[in-house]
Write a protein that holds these residues in place. Structure first.
Motif, PDB file in Angstrom:
ATOM      1  N   VAL A   1      -0.436  -1.028   5.758  1.00  0.00           N
ATOM      2  CA  VAL A   1       0.689  -0.332   6.412  1.00  0.00           C
ATOM      3  C   VAL A   1       1.852  -0.203   5.438  1.00  0.00           C
ATOM      4  CG1 VAL A   1       2.390  -0.451   8.284  1.00  0.00           C
ATOM      5  CG2 VAL A   1       0.008  -1.069   8.722  1.00  0.00           C
ATOM      6  N   LEU A   2       2.127  -1.267   4.686  1.00  0.00           N
ATOM      7  CA  LEU A   2       3.247  -1.242   3.734  1.00  0.00           C
ATOM      8  C   LEU A   2       3.021  -0.169   2.669  1.00  0.00           C
ATOM      9  CD1 LEU A   2       5.902  -2.679   3.132  1.00  0.00           C
ATOM     10  CD2 LEU A   2       4.641  -4.222   1.617  1.00  0.00           C
ATOM     11  N   ALA A   3       1.772  -0.040   2.215  1.00  0.00           N
ATOM     12  CA  ALA A   3       1.482   0.964   1.188  1.00  0.00           C
ATOM     13  C   ALA A   3       1.761   2.374   1.717  1.00  0.00           C
ATOM     14  CB  ALA A   3       0.027   0.836   0.740  1.00  0.00           C
ATOM     15  N   ALA A   4       1.440   2.601   2.989  1.00  0.00           N
ATOM     16  CA  ALA A   4       1.628   3.948   3.568  1.00  0.00           C
ATOM     17  C   ALA A   4       3.055   4.163   4.073  1.00  0.00           C
ATOM     18  CB  ALA A   4       0.630   4.162   4.704  1.00  0.00           C
TER      19      ALA A   4
ATOM     20  N   ALA B   1      -8.971  -4.554   4.056  1.00  0.00           N
ATOM     21  CA  ALA B   1      -7.854  -5.220   3.358  1.00  0.00           C
ATOM     22  C   ALA B   1      -6.872  -5.649   4.435  1.00  0.00           C
ATOM     23  CB  ALA B   1      -7.197  -4.248   2.373  1.00  0.00           C
ATOM     24  N   PRO B   2      -5.979  -6.607   4.142  1.00  0.00           N
ATOM     25  CA  PRO B   2      -5.049  -7.036   5.178  1.00  0.00           C
ATOM     26  C   PRO B   2      -4.256  -5.863   5.759  1.00  0.00           C
ATOM     27  CG  PRO B   2      -4.976  -8.543   3.316  1.00  0.00           C
ATOM     28  CD  PRO B   2      -5.843  -7.379   2.902  1.00  0.00           C
ATOM     29  N   THR B   3      -4.142  -5.866   7.091  1.00  0.00           N
ATOM     30  CA  THR B   3      -3.474  -4.758   7.796  1.00  0.00           C
ATOM     31  C   THR B   3      -2.065  -4.527   7.259  1.00  0.00           C
ATOM     32  OG1 THR B   3      -4.780  -5.138   9.765  1.00  0.00           O
ATOM     33  CG2 THR B   3      -2.670  -4.043  10.095  1.00  0.00           C
ATOM     34  N   ALA B   4      -1.289  -5.595   7.095  1.00  0.00           N
ATOM     35  CA  ALA B   4       0.107  -5.431   6.674  1.00  0.00           C
ATOM     36  C   ALA B   4       0.185  -4.751   5.311  1.00  0.00           C
ATOM     37  CB  ALA B   4       0.809  -6.780   6.653  1.00  0.00           C
ATOM     38  N   GLU B   5      -0.734  -5.123   4.397  1.00  0.00           N
ATOM     39  CA  GLU B   5      -0.716  -4.504   3.063  1.00  0.00           C
ATOM     40  C   GLU B   5      -0.964  -3.009   3.156  1.00  0.00           C
ATOM     41  OE1 GLU B   5      -3.479  -6.273   0.322  1.00  0.00           O
ATOM     42  OE2 GLU B   5      -2.518  -8.246   0.535  1.00  0.00           O
TER      43      GLU B   5
END
Ligand SMILES: NC(=O)c1ccc[n+]([C@@H]2O[C@H](COP(=O)([O-])OP(=O)(O)OC[C@H]3O[C@@H](n4cnc5c(N)ncnc54)[C@H](OP(=O)(O)O)[C@@H]3O)[C@@H](O)[C@H]2O)c1
Length: 315
Positions: free
Chosen positions: A204-207, A198-202
């Motif tokens: 990281v934002l979730a975590a 999945a996109p890296t930014a998504e």
């Protein structure tokens, strides 16, 4: 001497027989025993520097190498024949590079001595990737507990950057496919992000919905969209790109410091990096070692192939 050359921008790398260069005043001739590949090498071969520097063809490819001082020119007093050294040897103006049995360097240039117990292939793998990782993590001004995302962590620069960031006491988020995630955790990554899932930014934002402190981006190319990655940063955060993808003015408007890093090793940094590696405090993963005869095909493959560590030519 044997060398891997290109005869023009975009030409296929090929083996060639060239005269051994002779050191001029202030120059050192090094019998190289290993040279390491970096993405910059084929970017240069494709013409990345053609608007900023004259090139001489045939152009010996490569920058990084390690070996033994063979002879010295007039006025050299920092190095003597027999010294083991490593560093960056690329000089496009003179058609010189490190994929060759011999290379010249200025004695006050980007070369330094290496400890006796540092093998040549490991030393050759260090100058560009290691120094870039070191200078990039310095630029992030990380503090204990800061959270950094290293985008492109599985490659040559990334693996060293993970270690330098962890040494600073930061929490390290490293992009990695499943095959190399365990290795990056061994190097000091606290969390790994499979960028193919999945996109890296998504992810990281979730975590980290509260945001993170720093991004080291080794992937986005000039003109590429860094919006999603930069959007992860808290105000006061820092975005470092090794590919001139950051727009410092636009980032400043969002209270983010943007840095486009160009590695520029000092002798002191090269010495420190070699000592750190010889002491086992910086681990360098060599993925592939090839003899010079196989180097042209390996260079061609490396342009597009996956990178799980460094590729080294034995000379
Ligand atoms: N400005 C400077 O002074 C300087 C110095 C050194 C390097 N650089 C640049 O910095 C970049 C990294 O250098 P390097 O030597 O580390 O290159 P490398 O060894 O080729 O590593 C690049 C890594 O990025 C991974 N990657 C590719 N696409 C990705 C994505 N979408 N998300 C996350 N990771 C991804 C690759 O994984 P896969 O193999 O699985 O695709 C590979 O492991 C290169 O573009 C290089 O030219 C600049």
């Amino acid at each position: 001497m044997k060398a891997v050359v290109i005869t023009g921008f975009g030409a296929e790398p090929q083996l060639a027989e060239l005269p051994v260069p002779q050191p001029g005043p202030g120059e050192v001739l090094v019998r190289l025993h290993a040279a390491a590949l970096n993405p910059f090498d084929w970017k240069v071969a494709e013409g990345a520097l053609k608007d900023v520097a004259e090139h001489s063809f045939p152009l010996v490819m490569g920058s990084d190498g390690a070996g033994v001082v063979e002879s010295i020119g007039d006025g050299v007093n920092r190095f003597r024949p027999g010294d083991t050294v490593y560093g960056q040897f690329m000089s496009v103006r003179h058609g010189r590079g490190s994929y060759a049995e011999y290379a010249l360097a200025a004695e006050d240039g980007k070369i330094a001595r290496i400890p006796d117990n540092l093998p040549f292939p490991v030393a050759a793998a260090l100058p560009t990737a290691g120094v870039t990782a070191y200078q990039a993590i310095e630029a992030t001004r990380l503090d204990t507990g800061h959270v950094i995302l290293i985008n492109g962590a599985s490659g040559g620069v990334g693996q060293s950057a993970v270690q330098f960031a962890a040494l600073q006491g930061a929490r390290v988020l490293a992009t990695a496919t499943a095959d190399i995630a365990g290795h990056l955790r061994e190097l000091g990554a606290h969390e790994t992000i499979d960028f193919t899932a999945a996109p890296t930014a998504e992810q990281v934002l979730a975590a980290h919905p509260e945001g993170i402190d720093a991004v080291l981006d080794l992937v986005t190319h000039p003109g590429g969209d860094i919006g999603a990655l930069a959007g992860l940063l808290k105000p006061g955060g820092i975005f470092v790109s090794t590919n001139h993808a950051a727009d410092p003015e636009a980032l400043a408007a969002r209270e983010i410091r943007g840095v486009n890093l160009s590695n520029n090793p000092t002798r002191a940094e090269l010495e420190a990096l070699a000592d750190l590696t010889a002491a086992g405090k910086l681990r360098v993963t060599i993925n592939t070692e090839v003899p010079l005869a196989d180097a042209p095909a390996t260079v061609t493959r490396a342009r597009t192939g996956p990178a799980r560590g460094k590729t080294v030519i034995l000379l």
